[in-house]
Enzyme design. Structure first.
Site, PDB file in Angstrom:
ATOM      1  N   ASN A   9       9.552 -12.510   2.540  1.00  0.00           N
ATOM      2  CA  ASN A   9       8.784 -11.684   3.476  1.00  0.00           C
ATOM      3  C   ASN A   9       7.692 -12.554   4.093  1.00  0.00           C
ATOM      4  OD1 ASN A   9       7.306  -9.758   4.814  1.00  0.00           O
ATOM      5  ND2 ASN A   9       6.562  -8.710   2.980  1.00  0.00           N
ATOM      6  N   TRP A  10       7.950 -13.010   5.309  1.00  0.00           N
ATOM      7  CA  TRP A  10       7.012 -13.949   5.948  1.00  0.00           C
ATOM      8  C   TRP A  10       5.735 -13.259   6.432  1.00  0.00           C
ATOM      9  CZ3 TRP A  10      10.362 -17.487   9.702  1.00  0.00           C
ATOM     10  CH2 TRP A  10      11.348 -18.139   8.947  1.00  0.00           C
ATOM     11  N   LYS A  11       5.728 -11.954   6.469  1.00  0.00           N
ATOM     12  CA  LYS A  11       4.574 -11.189   6.983  1.00  0.00           C
ATOM     13  C   LYS A  11       4.182 -11.734   8.371  1.00  0.00           C
ATOM     14  CE  LYS A  11       3.255 -10.159   2.280  1.00  0.00           C
ATOM     15  NZ  LYS A  11       2.219  -9.827   1.332  1.00  0.00           N
ATOM     16  N   HIS A  95       6.270  -0.996   2.988  1.00  0.00           N
ATOM     17  CA  HIS A  95       5.420  -2.023   2.364  1.00  0.00           C
ATOM     18  C   HIS A  95       3.978  -1.503   2.289  1.00  0.00           C
ATOM     19  CE1 HIS A  95       3.284  -5.715   1.557  1.00  0.00           C
ATOM     20  NE2 HIS A  95       4.443  -6.251   1.207  1.00  0.00           N
ATOM     21  N   GLU A  97       1.237  -2.862   2.755  1.00  0.00           N
ATOM     22  CA  GLU A  97       0.353  -3.289   3.848  1.00  0.00           C
ATOM     23  C   GLU A  97       0.543  -2.413   5.085  1.00  0.00           C
ATOM     24  OE1 GLU A  97       1.495  -7.415   3.937  1.00  0.00           O
ATOM     25  OE2 GLU A  97       0.456  -7.765   2.037  1.00  0.00           O
ATOM     26  N   GLU A 167       6.437  -3.178  -5.927  1.00  0.00           N
ATOM     27  CA  GLU A 167       5.376  -4.131  -5.610  1.00  0.00           C
ATOM     28  C   GLU A 167       4.020  -3.527  -5.950  1.00  0.00           C
ATOM     29  OE1 GLU A 167       6.685  -7.222  -2.470  1.00  0.00           O
ATOM     30  OE2 GLU A 167       5.752  -5.554  -1.474  1.00  0.00           O
ATOM     31  N   GLY A 173      -0.314 -10.909  -3.357  1.00  0.00           N
ATOM     32  CA  GLY A 173      -1.187 -11.935  -2.795  1.00  0.00           C
ATOM     33  C   GLY A 173      -2.402 -12.249  -3.650  1.00  0.00           C
ATOM     34  N   SER A 213       2.987 -11.715  -6.065  1.00  0.00           N
ATOM     35  CA  SER A 213       2.666 -13.031  -6.637  1.00  0.00           C
ATOM     36  C   SER A 213       3.805 -13.587  -7.495  1.00  0.00           C
ATOM     37  CB  SER A 213       1.358 -12.973  -7.434  1.00  0.00           C
ATOM     38  OG  SER A 213       0.284 -12.622  -6.587  1.00  0.00           O
ATOM     39  N   GLY A 234       6.388 -13.050  -0.947  1.00  0.00           N
ATOM     40  CA  GLY A 234       5.526 -13.247   0.214  1.00  0.00           C
ATOM     41  C   GLY A 234       5.122 -14.714   0.307  1.00  0.00           C
ATOM     42  N   GLY A 235       3.919 -15.029  -0.168  1.00  0.00           N
ATOM     43  CA  GLY A 235       3.341 -16.375  -0.034  1.00  0.00           C
ATOM     44  C   GLY A 235       4.300 -17.500  -0.416  1.00  0.00           C
TER      45      GLY A 235
HETATM   46  P1  PGA Z   1       3.159 -12.061  -2.376  1.00  0.00           P
HETATM   47  O1  PGA Z   1       3.632 -10.876  -1.415  1.00  0.00           O
HETATM   48  O2  PGA Z   1       4.398 -12.672  -2.962  1.00  0.00           O
HETATM   49  O3  PGA Z   1       2.419 -13.015  -1.490  1.00  0.00           O
HETATM   50  O4  PGA Z   1       2.300 -11.469  -3.429  1.00  0.00           O
HETATM   51  C1  PGA Z   1       4.724 -10.076  -1.732  1.00  0.00           C
HETATM   52  C2  PGA Z   1       4.866  -8.992  -0.696  1.00  0.00           C
HETATM   53  O5  PGA Z   1       3.848  -8.425  -0.274  1.00  0.00           O
HETATM   54  O6  PGA Z   1       5.981  -8.668  -0.258  1.00  0.00           O
END
Ligand code: PGA
Length: 250
Positions: A9-11, A95, A97, A167, A173, A213, A234-235
């Site tokens: 997930n590149w966001k 998600h 966010e 999640e 994050g 994470s 994500g990251g």
């Molecule tokens: P993260 O994000 O791996 O950076 O914690 C995961 C996500 O929000 O999909």
């Protein structure tokens, strides 16, 4: 048999050239081709990434959102038909966010889920509690409600196109990954909910991913849990080395 899936997930990260380079580096790396890899770039990069990955049978792409609207009069909106027309197979819905920044409710998410499923897009449906709910132990009820309102209206055939991503918000994050015990406990709970709502076969065929994470250091232990079928990353998906190492953690 349920699928093992790792989603990047590149966001809102990566300029176009950076995204292209990342995909090139992923494609030339060696990885376990039994794992289904899904790349979720921004809408702007989605068509390009789909084209780049189209000849790789275990690599596909996902949108990070879709519109639930049937009207074309929606400035800035992106429809599921547009997404499918770019060769994209998945869409991430729910998600945290988007729930928090765009005030997306379970009922609105249900409408997005319907739109995606009726247009043959697979759904990666996210759920997860915040730190207060974790601390006061109300997270099981909270997750049950998110899942029931978001996806349990689907019939079993429709539901076969859904992947669930657990999640926990406190882990996203933050570097504060859920322990394998905490994640497995929730994944087992979710699988039981699916069994109660549908049946044992549907439950055992549903892929449930962990996100928050997850990285190349902790993925192996998380993915070794019996109800964890992969990750929503994500990251750590922004570096080809880290992402490929997560894929190879199974
Ligand atoms: P993260 O994000 O791996 O950076 O914690 C995961 C996500 O929000 O999909």
């Amino acid at each position: 048999m349920r699928k093992k899936i790792v989603v990047g997930n590149w966001k809102m990260n990566l300029l176009r050239d950076e995204g292209v380079l990342l995909v090139k580096n992923i494609l030339k790396s060696k990885f376990n081709d039994k794992i289904n890899v899904v790349l979720a770039p921004s809408f702007l990069h989605l068509y390009k990434v789909s084209k780049m990955t189209s000849s790789f049978k275990n690599i596909t792409t996902s949108a990070q959102d879709c519109s639930s609207s049937t009207s074309n009069s929606l400035t800035g909106g992106v429809s599921v038909e547009m997404i499918s027309s770019c060769g994209v197979k998945f869409v991430i819905i729910g998600h945290s966010e988007r729930r928090s920044n765009f005030n997306e409710t379970n009922i609105q998410l249900q409408a997005k889920v319907n739109m995606a499923i009726s247009n043959k897009l697979n759904v990666i449906f996210c759920c997860g509690e915040n730190i207060e709910k974790r601390k006061n132990k109300s997270y099981f009820d909270f997750l049950k409600n998110q899942i029931t309102e978001g996806i349990f209206h689907l019939n079993a055939k429709q539901f076969s196109n859904v992947v669930i991503a657990y999640e926990p918000i406190w882990a996203i994050g933050s570097g504060n990954t859920a322990s394998s015990f905490q994640a497995q406990e929730v994944h087992e709970f979710i699988r039981d909910l699916i069994k109660i709502r549908y049946n044992e076969t549907v439950a055992s065929n549903t892929s449930i991913l962990y996100g928050g994470s997850c990285n190349n250091i902790n993925a192996k232990e998380l993915f070794s849990q019996k109800d964890i079928d992969g990750g929503l990353i994500g990251g750590a998906s922004l570096s080809a080395d880290n992402f490929v190492s997560i894929i190879n953690s199974f």
